[in-house]
Write an enzyme that holds these catalytic residues in place. Structure first.
Site, PDB file in Angstrom:
ATOM      1  N   PRO A   1       0.770  -1.250   0.000  1.00  0.00           N
ATOM      2  CA  PRO A   1       0.000   0.000   0.000  1.00  0.00           C
ATOM      3  C   PRO A   1       0.802   1.302   0.000  1.00  0.00           C
ATOM      4  CG  PRO A   1       0.057  -0.916   2.192  1.00  0.00           C
ATOM      5  CD  PRO A   1       0.764  -1.905   1.309  1.00  0.00           C
ATOM      6  N   CYS A   2       1.479   1.583  -1.099  1.00  0.00           N
ATOM      7  CA  CYS A   2       2.212   2.846  -1.201  1.00  0.00           C
ATOM      8  C   CYS A   2       1.257   4.042  -1.223  1.00  0.00           C
ATOM      9  CB  CYS A   2       3.129   2.849  -2.420  1.00  0.00           C
ATOM     10  SG  CYS A   2       2.285   2.576  -3.981  1.00  0.00           S
TER      11      CYS A   2
END
Length: 158
Positions: free
Chosen positions: A121-122
Site C-alpha cells: 500500500p504505497c
C-alpha cells in the site's frame, strides 16, 4: 508467468504471477487493455482478494508475493506492508522507520516503483503536510483509495 486483466473501479487492473507468487499488480485506463475472459488458476486468489477489497469486504491481503526489485526497494516495499488499513504515514515517517532520514528521495523513488498496486500500500504514504503527493497511479486514484479505506465514511447532508 500468467497474466489476467480485470475491471476495477479505478481502471483495468493487470495481475502477473506464477507459482512463485504475484509479481505485478498495476492499473491502466479503461480501453487500454481488454478484460480477460478467463482467469488463470494461479491468479484466481489474487483476483478474488482484489474484488473483495473493492467491495469493502477485505482490509488486508493474504497472497504469496514475488516483486522484483533491488534489495533497497524490497526493504521499502516490506515496510509499506506494515502500514495498517485506514492509516497513513508521511514519507519522512517511512524514511525514519527505515533508519536514514537522508534517504527520503530514495524511499519516495522506491515507493513509486512499487510493482504491487494496492496490495503493497504505497498509496498510504502522504506528504508531511498531509498532501497527496507522489503517486505513480495518479493522484485521483490515491485519493479514491484513501477515501475507500477511511474508517469513517463521509455522510451527505442532503
Amino acid at each position: 508467468m500468467e497474466t489476467v486483466y480485470i475491471d476495477s473501479p479505478l481502471g483495468i487492473t493487470k495481475i502477473i504471477g506464477d507459482e512463485n507468487g504475484i509479481s505485478v499488480i498495476s492499473v491502466s485506463e479503461v480501453g487500454t487493455n481488454e478484460v480477460s475472459e478467463t482467469i488463470p488458476e494461479i491468479l484466481q486468489e489474487a483476483v478474488s482478494q482484489l474484488n473483495e477489497y473493492f467491495e469493502g469486504k477485505r482490509t488486508d491481503f493474504d497472497l504469496k508475493l514475488n516483486p522484483q526489485g533491488t534489495a533497497f526497494q524490497q526493504k521499502v516495499w516490506k515496510a509499506l506492508l506494515e502500514i495498517p488499513y485506514g492509516k497513513t504515514v508521511s514519507y519522512m515517517d517511512q524514511t525514519k522507520k527505515l533508519g536514514d532520514i537522508k534517504a527520503i528521495r530514495a524511499v519516495a523513488s522506491a515507493n513509486g516503483k512499487n510493482p504491487l498496486w494496492i496490495v503493497v500500500p504505497c498509496h498510504r504514504v502522504i506528504g508531511t503536510n498531509g498532501s497527496l503527493t507522489g503517486y505513480a497511479g495518479e493522484i485521483w486514484r490515491k485519493k479514491w483509495l484513501l477515501e475507500h479505506e477511511s474508517p469513517s465514511a463521509q455522510q451527505t447532508l442532503f
